[in-house]
Write an enzyme that holds these catalytic residues in place. Sequence first.
Site, PDB file in Angstrom:
ATOM      1  N   ASN A 519       0.826  -1.185   0.000  1.00 28.80           N
ATOM      2  CA  ASN A 519       0.000   0.000   0.000  1.00 28.80           C
ATOM      3  C   ASN A 519       0.870   1.247   0.000  1.00 28.80           C
ATOM      4  O   ASN A 519       0.435   2.321  -0.364  1.00 28.80           O
ATOM      5  CB  ASN A 519      -0.891  -0.022   1.240  1.00 28.80           C
ATOM      6  CG  ASN A 519      -2.192   0.654   0.969  1.00 28.80           C
ATOM      7  OD1 ASN A 519      -2.826   0.357  -0.044  1.00 28.80           O
ATOM      8  ND2 ASN A 519      -2.553   1.594   1.803  1.00 28.80           N
ATOM      9  N   THR A 520       2.133   1.070   0.400  1.00 26.30           N
ATOM     10  CA  THR A 520       3.050   2.206   0.466  1.00 26.30           C
ATOM     11  C   THR A 520       3.147   2.917  -0.876  1.00 26.30           C
ATOM     12  O   THR A 520       3.218   4.143  -0.945  1.00 26.30           O
ATOM     13  CB  THR A 520       4.455   1.720   0.885  1.00 26.30           C
ATOM     14  OG1 THR A 520       4.338   1.009   2.109  1.00 26.30           O
ATOM     15  CG2 THR A 520       5.409   2.878   1.051  1.00 26.30           C
ATOM     16  N   GLY A 526       3.816  12.561   1.873  1.00 26.99           N
ATOM     17  CA  GLY A 526       5.225  12.702   2.251  1.00 26.99           C
ATOM     18  C   GLY A 526       5.540  12.048   3.581  1.00 26.99           C
ATOM     19  O   GLY A 526       4.791  11.184   4.050  1.00 26.99           O
ATOM     20  N   VAL A 633       2.846 -16.058   2.982  1.00 30.81           N
ATOM     21  CA  VAL A 633       3.205 -16.768   4.211  1.00 30.81           C
ATOM     22  C   VAL A 633       1.917 -17.282   4.851  1.00 30.81           C
ATOM     23  O   VAL A 633       0.998 -16.519   5.112  1.00 30.81           O
ATOM     24  CB  VAL A 633       3.961 -15.844   5.190  1.00 30.81           C
ATOM     25  CG1 VAL A 633       4.148 -16.539   6.536  1.00 30.81           C
ATOM     26  CG2 VAL A 633       5.310 -15.449   4.602  1.00 30.81           C
ATOM     27  N   SER A 731      -4.907  13.504  -2.602  1.00 30.54           N
ATOM     28  CA  SER A 731      -3.903  13.769  -1.568  1.00 30.54           C
ATOM     29  C   SER A 731      -4.203  15.011  -0.742  1.00 30.54           C
ATOM     30  O   SER A 731      -4.700  16.016  -1.239  1.00 30.54           O
ATOM     31  CB  SER A 731      -2.543  13.937  -2.226  1.00 30.54           C
ATOM     32  OG  SER A 731      -1.636  14.457  -1.297  1.00 30.54           O
ATOM     33  N   GLU A 732      -3.809  14.894   0.527  1.00 32.98           N
ATOM     34  CA  GLU A 732      -3.929  16.019   1.436  1.00 32.98           C
ATOM     35  C   GLU A 732      -3.064  17.187   0.963  1.00 32.98           C
ATOM     36  O   GLU A 732      -3.261  18.329   1.363  1.00 32.98           O
ATOM     37  CB  GLU A 732      -3.426  15.552   2.799  1.00 32.98           C
ATOM     38  CG  GLU A 732      -4.093  16.190   3.951  1.00 32.98           C
ATOM     39  CD  GLU A 732      -4.023  15.253   5.162  1.00 32.98           C
ATOM     40  OE1 GLU A 732      -4.356  14.066   5.006  1.00 32.98           O
ATOM     41  OE2 GLU A 732      -3.656  15.729   6.233  1.00 32.98           O
ATOM     42  N   ARG A 735      -5.082  20.078  -0.447  1.00 28.41           N
ATOM     43  CA  ARG A 735      -5.558  21.046   0.551  1.00 28.41           C
ATOM     44  C   ARG A 735      -4.370  21.779   1.165  1.00 28.41           C
ATOM     45  O   ARG A 735      -4.399  22.989   1.340  1.00 28.41           O
ATOM     46  CB  ARG A 735      -6.376  20.329   1.639  1.00 28.41           C
ATOM     47  CG  ARG A 735      -7.813  20.047   1.210  1.00 28.41           C
ATOM     48  CD  ARG A 735      -8.527  19.161   2.219  1.00 28.41           C
ATOM     49  NE  ARG A 735      -8.065  17.789   2.129  1.00 28.41           N
ATOM     50  CZ  ARG A 735      -7.899  16.967   3.160  1.00 28.41           C
ATOM     51  NH1 ARG A 735      -8.165  17.400   4.383  1.00 28.41           N
ATOM     52  NH2 ARG A 735      -7.486  15.742   2.989  1.00 28.41           N
ATOM     53  N   ARG A 756      -7.896  14.227   9.864  1.00 25.77           N
ATOM     54  CA  ARG A 756      -8.707  13.467   8.915  1.00 25.77           C
ATOM     55  C   ARG A 756     -10.053  13.048   9.497  1.00 25.77           C
ATOM     56  O   ARG A 756     -11.070  13.067   8.801  1.00 25.77           O
ATOM     57  CB  ARG A 756      -7.931  12.232   8.485  1.00 25.77           C
ATOM     58  CG  ARG A 756      -6.749  12.618   7.642  1.00 25.77           C
ATOM     59  CD  ARG A 756      -5.868  11.449   7.327  1.00 25.77           C
ATOM     60  NE  ARG A 756      -4.872  11.868   6.350  1.00 25.77           N
ATOM     61  CZ  ARG A 756      -3.939  11.082   5.855  1.00 25.77           C
ATOM     62  NH1 ARG A 756      -3.858   9.833   6.247  1.00 25.77           N
ATOM     63  NH2 ARG A 756      -3.091  11.543   4.972  1.00 25.77           N
ATOM     64  N   HIS A 860      -6.856   3.796   6.812  1.00 27.36           N
ATOM     65  CA  HIS A 860      -5.715   3.342   7.613  1.00 27.36           C
ATOM     66  C   HIS A 860      -6.238   2.677   8.859  1.00 27.36           C
ATOM     67  O   HIS A 860      -7.192   3.144   9.472  1.00 27.36           O
ATOM     68  CB  HIS A 860      -4.837   4.549   7.986  1.00 27.36           C
ATOM     69  CG  HIS A 860      -3.532   4.173   8.613  1.00 27.36           C
ATOM     70  ND1 HIS A 860      -2.369   4.079   7.901  1.00 27.36           N
ATOM     71  CD2 HIS A 860      -3.216   3.855   9.893  1.00 27.36           C
ATOM     72  CE1 HIS A 860      -1.371   3.727   8.717  1.00 27.36           C
ATOM     73  NE2 HIS A 860      -1.867   3.590   9.931  1.00 27.36           N
ATOM     74  N   GLU A 889       2.253  -0.703   9.305  1.00 31.53           N
ATOM     75  CA  GLU A 889       0.838  -0.574   9.661  1.00 31.53           C
ATOM     76  C   GLU A 889       0.299  -1.788  10.417  1.00 31.53           C
ATOM     77  O   GLU A 889      -0.735  -1.698  11.072  1.00 31.53           O
ATOM     78  CB  GLU A 889       0.012  -0.314   8.387  1.00 31.53           C
ATOM     79  CG  GLU A 889      -1.356   0.256   8.697  1.00 31.53           C
ATOM     80  CD  GLU A 889      -2.140   0.633   7.445  1.00 31.53           C
ATOM     81  OE1 GLU A 889      -1.520   0.869   6.389  1.00 31.53           O
ATOM     82  OE2 GLU A 889      -3.376   0.690   7.548  1.00 31.53           O
ATOM     83  N   ARG A 899      -4.412   8.731  12.643  1.00 30.32           N
ATOM     84  CA  ARG A 899      -3.069   8.939  12.123  1.00 30.32           C
ATOM     85  C   ARG A 899      -2.990  10.235  11.314  1.00 30.32           C
ATOM     86  O   ARG A 899      -3.833  10.504  10.473  1.00 30.32           O
ATOM     87  CB  ARG A 899      -2.623   7.775  11.245  1.00 30.32           C
ATOM     88  CG  ARG A 899      -1.223   7.998  10.677  1.00 30.32           C
ATOM     89  CD  ARG A 899      -0.804   6.900   9.754  1.00 30.32           C
ATOM     90  NE  ARG A 899      -1.659   6.770   8.591  1.00 30.32           N
ATOM     91  CZ  ARG A 899      -1.565   7.549   7.510  1.00 30.32           C
ATOM     92  NH1 ARG A 899      -0.688   8.513   7.458  1.00 30.32           N
ATOM     93  NH2 ARG A 899      -2.370   7.342   6.488  1.00 30.32           N
ATOM     94  N   GLY A 902       1.275  11.877   6.576  1.00 29.66           N
ATOM     95  CA  GLY A 902       2.736  12.001   6.566  1.00 29.66           C
ATOM     96  C   GLY A 902       3.399  11.185   7.662  1.00 29.66           C
ATOM     97  O   GLY A 902       4.603  10.983   7.647  1.00 29.66           O
ATOM     98  N   ALA A 904       2.588   7.959   8.349  1.00 31.60           N
ATOM     99  CA  ALA A 904       2.697   6.526   8.032  1.00 31.60           C
ATOM    100  C   ALA A 904       4.036   6.236   7.380  1.00 31.60           C
ATOM    101  O   ALA A 904       4.692   5.240   7.700  1.00 31.60           O
ATOM    102  CB  ALA A 904       1.568   6.093   7.107  1.00 31.60           C
TER     103      ALA A 904
HETATM  104  P1  ADP Z   1       3.553  -0.953   5.343  1.00 33.05           P
HETATM  105  O1  ADP Z   1       3.066   0.397   4.959  1.00 33.05           O
HETATM  106  O2  ADP Z   1       3.371  -1.269   6.767  1.00 33.05           O
HETATM  107  O3  ADP Z   1       4.924  -1.251   4.822  1.00 33.05           O
HETATM  108  P2  ADP Z   1       2.198  -2.079   3.038  1.00 33.05           P
HETATM  109  O4  ADP Z   1       0.742  -2.239   2.926  1.00 33.05           O
HETATM  110  O5  ADP Z   1       2.840  -1.032   2.219  1.00 33.05           O
HETATM  111  O6  ADP Z   1       2.568  -1.949   4.576  1.00 33.05           O
HETATM  112  O7  ADP Z   1       2.895  -3.453   2.639  1.00 33.05           O
HETATM  113  C1  ADP Z   1       2.540  -4.689   3.171  1.00 33.05           C
HETATM  114  C2  ADP Z   1       2.775  -5.793   2.145  1.00 33.05           C
HETATM  115  O8  ADP Z   1       2.652  -7.065   2.744  1.00 33.05           O
HETATM  116  C3  ADP Z   1       1.771  -5.778   0.998  1.00 33.05           C
HETATM  117  O9  ADP Z   1       2.451  -5.721  -0.225  1.00 33.05           O
HETATM  118  C4  ADP Z   1       1.010  -7.092   1.156  1.00 33.05           C
HETATM  119  O10 ADP Z   1       0.601  -7.634  -0.080  1.00 33.05           O
HETATM  120  C5  ADP Z   1       2.039  -7.967   1.838  1.00 33.05           C
HETATM  121  N1  ADP Z   1       1.459  -9.088   2.587  1.00 33.05           N
HETATM  122  C6  ADP Z   1       0.394  -9.059   3.427  1.00 33.05           C
HETATM  123  N2  ADP Z   1       0.172 -10.276   3.954  1.00 33.05           N
HETATM  124  C7  ADP Z   1       1.109 -11.125   3.447  1.00 33.05           C
HETATM  125  C8  ADP Z   1       1.400 -12.521   3.592  1.00 33.05           C
HETATM  126  N3  ADP Z   1       0.716 -13.315   4.395  1.00 33.05           N
HETATM  127  N4  ADP Z   1       2.441 -13.047   2.879  1.00 33.05           N
HETATM  128  C9  ADP Z   1       3.181 -12.263   2.075  1.00 33.05           C
HETATM  129  N5  ADP Z   1       2.931 -10.929   1.892  1.00 33.05           N
HETATM  130  C10 ADP Z   1       1.930 -10.367   2.564  1.00 33.05           C
END
Ligand code: ADP
Length: 926
Positions: A519-520, A526, A633, A731-732, A735, A756, A860, A889, A899, A902, A904
């Site tokens: 999600n990053t 920023g 995993v 995006s914030e 604003r 937010r 979030h 997260e 949150r 900026g 996160a």
């Molecule tokens: P953060 O902002 O905390 O780094 P993100 O959402 O950017 O979190 O990244 C988390 C990543 O972990 C995502 O790409 C998601 O697809 C991956 N993910 C979530 N669960 C699993 C899992 N069980 N095995 C492998 N990857 C995973």
Amino acid sequence: MNTLTPILNPLTLPNGAVLKNRLVMAPMTTCTGFYDGTVTSELVEYYRERAGSLGAVIVECCFIDPKGPAFPGAIGIDSDNKIAGLARIASAIKSKGSQAILQIYHGGRMVEPELIGGRTPVAPSAIAAPREGATTPQALTGEEVEVMITKFGDAVNRAIKAGFDGVELHGANTYLIQQFYSPNSNQRDDQWGGSRDNRTRFPLAVLDITHKMAERFADDTFIIGYRFSPEELEVPGIRFDDTMYLLEKLAERGLDYVHFSVGQLLRPSIVDTQDPTPLITKFRAMRSETLAKIPVIGVGGVVNKADAESGLEHGFDLVAIGKACIAYPDWADRIIHNDHLELYIDSNRREALKIPEPLWRFSLVDAMIRDMSATGRKYKAGVYQEKVEAEALKLKINVALDTDRITDITLVPDDTLDVDFTTTFESLRNRILVANSPHVDAITGATTQSEALKKAVSRALATSSKEHVIEEGGNPQAPQNYDVVVIGSGGAGLAAAIQAHDEGARVAIIEKMPTIGGNTIKASVGMNAAETRFQKLKGIKDSKTLFYEETLKGGHFKNNPVLLKEFVELAPEAIEWLAAKGIELNDITITGGMSIDRTHRPADRSAVGGFLISGLVKNINQRNIEVLLETSVEEIIYTDGRVSGVKVVDEYYDSRILNARSVIVATGGFSANREMVTHYRPELDGFVTTNHKGATGSGIALLQKLGAGTVDMGEIQIHPTVEQTTSYLISESIRGGGAILVSQAGHRFCNEMATRDKVSADIIALPEKSAWVIFDEQVRLNNKAADEYLAKGFVVSASSPQELAIKLNMDLHALLATLERYNLFVERQQDEDFGRQTAMRHPLNQGPFYAIRIAPGVHHTMGGVTINSDTAVLDEQQQVIAGAWAAGEVVGGIHGGNRIGGNAIADIIIFGTLAGRHAADFALHH
Ligand code: ADP
């Protein structure tokens, strides 16, 4: 030999000296001098090896005064006993047939006391450089300035005695000569400071004395060049027209060349980031006839012949080659023979390439080193065919592999191939081959196709790596051993993996999605941090205490104080950690809930997520860290009271065990898991989410099975401004850049810069439960994100507020009155209606006007697993689960009940690197 290329044409300099071609080796610090600045034999051989086919070699900067060295291992020309060593360099270069030019400098306030026996550095004024821990220098007295000029003269005399064909005056890189010209570092009130003319005096005097020495001691063809940094970011600071002013003055007195000091040949302004014109184009347009007679050297990013040719096409007379000359001592010969070169160095070839040890460890070179004998993945050599499928695109590629690398990628011929894709394919193929990894940036405008191609290459690698194991008599499903396994390839996972690798651990990253970035990659605004170097550069005063208090207030005082304290403390270090990895977040803006500009973003103000992931992935590639995509995993294995590895399942449903003494869970939040969201917050049923599909909270479940505790699970943030048809987050920074929120009735209804949760609540309270983000051309110009929204097609544009009201089906008078009233508040800097206090940047009065319809969306999840300040996962009884670490997260507590925008990105880098460090230490030493 191809003699048709213009890079091989000779060049006669203004003084009559002739360079045999247009190629020069750029002056680059090697840090290889003796402790006293004399020349080592290693250094002589380094230059000898590189001279020959180049027109000239510009030898790295040499300090002219004992208080001048700006880095350890610098070489000096501050006394006569340095001449003999320097003469060996000059003779080595000349004997091979290149001209030898020596760069001379004084570091001024860039010098650290420990480099000059604990003495205080000197500078035009007693103002410290804007960087962490910089020493406040002593201002030179008028008399000392005069002496300094004579020292430059002495240095020129010594360079002549040493046999150099010329000198380059180092007026760049914020060293002393530049410090005298800069209104930032020079705030003197004598003849050497104050007005722009006064500030030119020092560089001009240094040039004059150089001429005098050359006239007296050298022959007519002694070359005098001048290097300059075209701009400074500081306010006040040198702007490009100041640079042109100085160059004109220098040119009037006579110079043989001027030399840009920039990282990229065609770099545009770093100050006026809206203007994409390369500085060389501006330089050519602005220069006088006198300056036009002086050749100009360009530098930055020249690796292959085409790069050098492009430099000349864009108007440089000479091109300087930097890193490529380190990696390839015979660089010029190679490109003359049309070799295609990749910028990397085989880790086993330091001695063969005559690269001195200290230079080998220098970040510039370090970043190019690839471990060719790495324990990383091995392949079964051969050609692997894979399908590439994206939307309408269906085709096949052949991926050719050697045992350790991708050697080629070709399209399987097919008459249905569209031309559009072939260009994307070519560019992406090059990127993949250069990085020797499928994990490269997508081609802009062709993201889906790029991702499909990357996925196909990645599959080929996975298949052949399995085949390699079988070939070796192994079982691809047998357990594999690592020190640290990282689950998730978002910002937290990548940062953790890099740090753990750098601590010496063998690392693998497991990602369940087909692409890296989690999600990053979608993050826009920023990274917050207080008391950073970049804030200081911009004159922003901030304090960690205030950052703490505002985050705590924004989080409704629910934040875990220990974690929050650590977060605030480590934020500036995290900004530097990124900068050291080539990820500079040096532009700064603000987000809701903060009172000070502390949100760091890329210099071009683009969205932070893509920039960050791209930079982190480059670091992952350089380190050969394995990333297993489309592999999930399923279980964290726990035996004998500690974590011992993970069980993974790949896209073919093959499962495997990866043994590891540390497992870092960086799986992100659960915004995209509707069941989980509504379990904790039933009223959020039906809300769209801004998150990617992978945000399912699986890491929380994995850790809960080991008994991990959780906290704040019901704290779910809705982001106020989400475009509803695409779930795209607005995006914030829009604003923060000055936009307002307006209801369908045409009225403002809240303080747009409140946190937010508050803004979201105000939107939901409107009868239509949605609102319009309204902004004008000025806001658009300052926010790259706005252009992205325009390109996506969901922005309503109009030439006037009247037209906008019609298009939005809004009461015209209400909208006009709203704009008029808001603009009045901006003028007074006081919002009488809603108490907005920040980002009232300018009145909204410059057409075109823009509007985007938005409503809140799940954004979030502040809650998650519990950790201690080492990022060790804690169970329900607050006891450490040995070997389990978590960051990003997936962790709860840091942000409390809400949150701040900026925070996160700050969270994932700070706690990601911490997790990497502790997990590696635990795996290797416990
Ligand atoms: P953060 O902002 O905390 O780094 P993100 O959402 O950017 O979190 O990244 C988390 C990543 O972990 C995502 O790409 C998601 O697809 C991956 N993910 C979530 N669960 C699993 C899992 N069980 N095995 C492998 N990857 C995973």
